[in-house]
Design an enzyme around this catalytic site. Structure first.
Site, PDB file in Angstrom:
ATOM      1  N   GLU A 252       1.280   3.587 -14.505  1.00 52.71           N
ATOM      2  CA  GLU A 252       1.699   4.580 -13.676  1.00 52.71           C
ATOM      3  C   GLU A 252       2.204   5.976 -14.226  1.00 52.71           C
ATOM      4  O   GLU A 252       2.737   6.699 -13.780  1.00 52.71           O
ATOM      5  CB  GLU A 252       2.719   4.240 -12.554  1.00 52.71           C
ATOM      6  CG  GLU A 252       1.826   3.182 -11.725  1.00 52.71           C
ATOM      7  CD  GLU A 252       2.474   2.704 -10.364  1.00 52.71           C
ATOM      8  OE1 GLU A 252       2.056   2.293  -9.371  1.00 52.71           O
ATOM      9  OE2 GLU A 252       3.933   2.910 -10.328  1.00 52.71           O
TER      10      GLU A 252
ATOM     11  N   GLU B 294      -3.664  -2.010  -7.666  1.00 50.70           N
ATOM     12  CA  GLU B 294      -2.280  -2.300  -7.156  1.00 50.70           C
ATOM     13  C   GLU B 294      -2.509  -1.792  -5.580  1.00 50.70           C
ATOM     14  O   GLU B 294      -2.766  -0.676  -5.123  1.00 50.70           O
ATOM     15  CB  GLU B 294      -1.346  -1.577  -7.629  1.00 50.70           C
ATOM     16  CG  GLU B 294      -0.508  -2.214  -8.920  1.00 50.70           C
ATOM     17  CD  GLU B 294       1.014  -1.428  -9.122  1.00 50.70           C
ATOM     18  OE1 GLU B 294       1.678  -1.128  -8.309  1.00 50.70           O
ATOM     19  OE2 GLU B 294       1.156  -1.465 -10.269  1.00 50.70           O
TER      20      GLU B 294
END
Length: 857
Positions: free
Chosen positions: A435, A532
């Protein structure tokens, strides 16, 4: 081998239950341990004649993290990276009796000091959110990032020797790394095996010799003349596999066997001593396909294994414990009395968690970048079970420094980890971080626009010019992406940082939404690859009970608030439950707590089911330029402690309802329903390798009766191999018209696919209304008789009424059921219990709790 220095699991066995670091508020009570500096020391006798050896090294496979190492009061060096291997030359200082010390500096103090010294500009984030009760500046130390606290885990910044320590003594040369990498040469239609051996050569002259590689089952034996240069040298051999031998490829779980071949590599060098290396070779190819899709902007993002596109089904892996000593697989090293001790869960826990993933029809896990590079056993088990690994490098949710010392440490780490792991067929992708592309693109840290270039430059320097460069040099057998989520080659085109890494037309996405109704599939991104996504729930009462006391057993207790490390997490769960279920109203506080736990698990399972099924039925279609979804990895597989989290497996391995649902929503053959503008659609989703002619059976039940209202059998339904195809379409009004006496609130739809040779999908369901509005539901009387059959136990269930989300729980008895959390629409059902420890029918019957939705008061 040098015996362990300092406390290990055996030390923990002497701690009373309330001394367990996970008990109640002990994570805060024990904070002083990580703020102190600790020294590990021991005296040892050298087990050989030190005069006979040219080189003697003291090797640490893992030091956590910042330490000063001495032997016989002579400084050998320092460590600053938990993920690196350290080798110190002790030839001139070793004696017959030695005193070794490892002086640790608090990781928290070190990280804070590194941050203070970085004066040019700040490297955010400084600290985790207060709700996480964590420590600051995790990004300034090469250590397990989540050990400073995370939104699903405690802060335990450990220090100590977390992997093996040993002494190596050798003359002339020593093998440090050894790897086998398969390649398939298309032009010759032949497999080859690249064997790389990295040596430390202490001879002052080059050493010549012979290397023989023997793979008996593939009738392949080759001998090579080689020469080793002084210093660290490598030998790379290309072994062509005998063309007349049939090579069985390694396949992911559900797609074929995980065949491996024994390889013996013998080094016979002129210096006169021989090394024989026994290893296993697996043959498989992996490609990450990013190419144009007809009728859609952007590019595909999917994996081809051995030339076959594979839909990736699975979850995300986090560290299985804050204390890695507890996560062991080698049961031969554990004394039997550990079963009666604090370390009860160490026994085979690694196997248990990974086998549970495979048993739920998963074929992949993503090893997330805020934890650790897992131990060798982890990857060995994944090789054996056919679980593909998306391997992050250990950087997560932060920006990182790029000073020279830091980069050198990272380069050593990456080189070591790639060399250590690249032989594993299970690893199909290296990913630079978790991320961090999104953090810069979405401005998580409120960086002034004028300063952005500094951070972009650092990002490219760390992940592209350092990590990627090393990966490409060390391993040409599998792809690399710089981040997750990323737009893949589109991010590369935009200078490695795309404007929107969440673009559904490229790469992979992470997606979380806790406020929208999770039953509404239109909320979810029709992405190329979902790496995710997920929803929280609480672990079962039997799991919490071990680390809490009576006053904690309430959803709003100090303990419950303390364990929730995600901002507003407890309220978000209640909000999501409230969309479709009635919240518990009972005045009995413990029953209310247990009922709320049950509803969080039902909600999590149903929400994740809805989202995962949306990704699965989107694999073969493009709608408004979006679709061709080829991966679903929900967040997260396992828990690090006993607390609310996104996990489907509780701490200790117990299956939550989500994991039982995953077994169904990841099934190789599955009918999936969704509703759009009053029309019910059913898709046939298949991971099977051949097309099948099937029958779709649709049944409508009224909530008030175990007798079906009406049934429909649609024959000749073709479900194509490895695809998702529409197989049924009907307006809800027409369906209700056909099934007399049914309304949206009074009826439910179930359906399954059946074919020849016993082929059958799980039975799926579609709710026509929220269950809090359901008409006719009554409290069912549930009962079960338990009997033993060989090594398993059979539960014969009976119900007096239709019962949604029937859940069997046997408390702390370890094992799993064949099914759980199901909609019971027939009077009888058989459920099998697979024990993980010795038990008996009587004990199971006594421990059994049966719950369904209408038991929530």
């Amino acid at each position: 081998m040098l015996p362990r220095m300092g406390p290990s699991c055996r030390w923990l066995t002497q701690i009373p239950t309330h001394g367990d670091p996970y008990y109640r508020f002990n994570d805060v009570m024990y904070r002083w341990i990580s703020l102190d500096n600790w020294t590990y020391s021991r005296t040892f006798k050298t087990p050989f004649d030190i005069r006979k050896w040219q080189r003697i090294n003291l090797v640490f496979e893992g030091v956590d993290t910042v330490a000063h190492i001495l032997i016989n009061n002579v400084t050998l060096g320092t460590t600053d990276n938990m993920f690196n291997r350290y080798s110190f030359d002790i030839t001139s200082v070793i004696k017959e009796v030695n005193f070794v010390e490892v002086r640790f500096l608090s990781a928290i103090s070190y990280a804070a000091e590194q941050s203070r010294c970085h004066t040019a500009y700040s490297i955010p984030p400084a600290c985790p959110p207060p709700v996480q009760k964590g420590e600051c500046h995790a990004n300034f130390i090469r250590k397990e990032q989540c050990s400073f606290g995370w939104d699903w885990g405690p802060s335990f910044p450990t220090q100590g020797i977390w992997k093996d320590v040993r002494i190596e003594a050798y003359n002339y040369y020593h093998l440090i790394y050894f790897s086998l990498t398969p390649f398939f040469v298309k032009s010759t239609q032949q497999w080859s095996l690249e064997i790389e051996s990295i040596f430390d050569v202490v001879s002052s002259k080059p050493i010549a010799g012979l290397v023989t590689v023997n793979i008996p089952k593939l009738q392949t034996q080759q001998t090579y003349n080689v020469k080793l240069q002084p210093g660290e040298g490598s030998i790379v051999l290309l072994v062509n596999i005998n063309k007349s031998s049939t090579v069985e490829a390694w396949w992911p779980n559900g797609h074929g066997k995980q065949t491996g071949y024994n390889v013996t590599t013998t080094f016979t060098m002129e210096a006169g001593y021989q090394i024989e290396k026994f290893s296993k070779a697996y043959f498989r190819t992996v490609e990450l396909v990013q190419e144009p899709i007809p009728g859609s902007p952007g590019l595909s993002f999917y994996f081809r294994i051995n030339g076959r596109p594979i839909f990736i089904k699975g979850s995300n892996w986090i560290p299985a414990d804050s204390f890695q000593d507890r996560v062991t697989y080698d049961n031969n090293t554990l004394p039997q009395n550990l079963f009666k001790s604090f370390c009860i869960f160490v026994f085979d826990r690694l196997w248990l968690l990974l086998k549970s993933a495979a048993d739920a029809n998963m074929n992949a896990l993503r090893v997330w970048g805020g934890g650790v590079y897992e131990q060798d056993d982890f990857y060995d088990i994944c090789d054996e079970l056919g679980i593909m690994i998306w391997q992050d490098f250990m950087f997560a949710c932060a920006l990182y420094p790029t000073d020279q010392n830091y980069l050198e440490s990272v380069r050593a780490e990456v080189s070591h980890q790639v060399r250590r792991l690249k032989s594993h067929p299970s690893i199909i992708l290296w990913s630079g971080n978790n991320e961090n592309e999104a953090a810069i693109a979405s401005d998580w840290f409120s960086i002034p626009h004028a300063d952005r270039e500094v951070y972009i430059k650092d990002y490219v320097l760390l992940y592209v010019k350092n990590i990627r460069e090393i990966v490409l040099a060390e391993d040409k057998s599998r792809p690399f992406v710089a981040s997750s989520p990323t737009n893949g080659v589109e991010s590369v085109k935009e200078g490695w940082l795309s404007q929107n890494p969440y673009d559904t037309h490229y790469g992979d996405t992470h997606f979380y939404d806790y406020s929208s109704d999770c039953w509404n599939w239109t909320v979810y991104p029709k992405t190329r690859f979902a790496s995710e996504y997920g929803f929280q729930s609480w672990p079962s009462f039997s799991t919490l009970e071990k680390v809490s006391s009576t006053e904690d057993w309430s959803y709003t207790s100090n303990f419950s608030l303390h364990r929730q490390h995600h901002e507003n997490g407890n309220d978000q769960m209640l909000q999501q439950i409230g969309y479709h279920f009635k919240l518990p109203q009972t005045t009995d506080p413990i029953k209310k707590f247990k009922d709320t736990i049950y509803l969080t698990q039902v909600m999590q399972a149903q929400c994740t089911k809805t989202e995962t099924e949306f990704y699965r039925f989107s694999q073969s279609e493009i709608i408004n330029g979006e679709g061709h979804t080829m991966g679903a990895l929900y967040w997260q597989l396992n828990d690090i402690w006993q607390a609310p989290s996104w996990a489907s497996l509780e701490y200790g391995g117990k299956w939550k309802l989500l994991h039982y649902f995953a077994q169904h929503f990841f099934a190789p053959l599955l009918p999936v329903a969704y509703e759009d503008k009053g029309v019910l659609y059913i898709y046939g989703v298949s991971d099977l390798h051949t097309d099948h002619e099937l029958t779709l059976k649709v049944t409508v039940h009224s909530w008030s009766s175990l007798e079906p209202v009406c049934t429909l059998a649609k024959d000749g339904v073709t479900v194509r191999a490895q695809s998702a195809v529409p197989i049924y379409k009907e307006s809800i009004n027409d369906l209700l018209e056909r099934c007399r006496n049914c309304t949206r609130k009074s009826c439910v739809v179930t359906f399954y696919l059946v074919g020849e040779g016993g082929l059958r999908s799980p039975t799926n369901h579609h709710f026509l209304s929220s269950l809090k509005d359901a008409v006719g539901l009554e409290k069912a009387q549930l009962s079960a008789a338990v009997s033993q059959q060989d090594d398993v136990y059979v539960f014969d269930l009976q119900t007096t009424a239709v019962a949604p989300f029937v859940t069997l729980d046997v408390g702390s008895i370890k094992g799993r059921f064949s099914d759980n959390g199901f909609l019971m629409i027939e009077k009888k059902k058989v459920v099998v219990f697979y024990p993980w420890e010795p038990t008996g029918a009587e004990e199971l019957e006594k421990s059994l709790t049966l719950t369904s939705l209408m038991d929530v008061a």
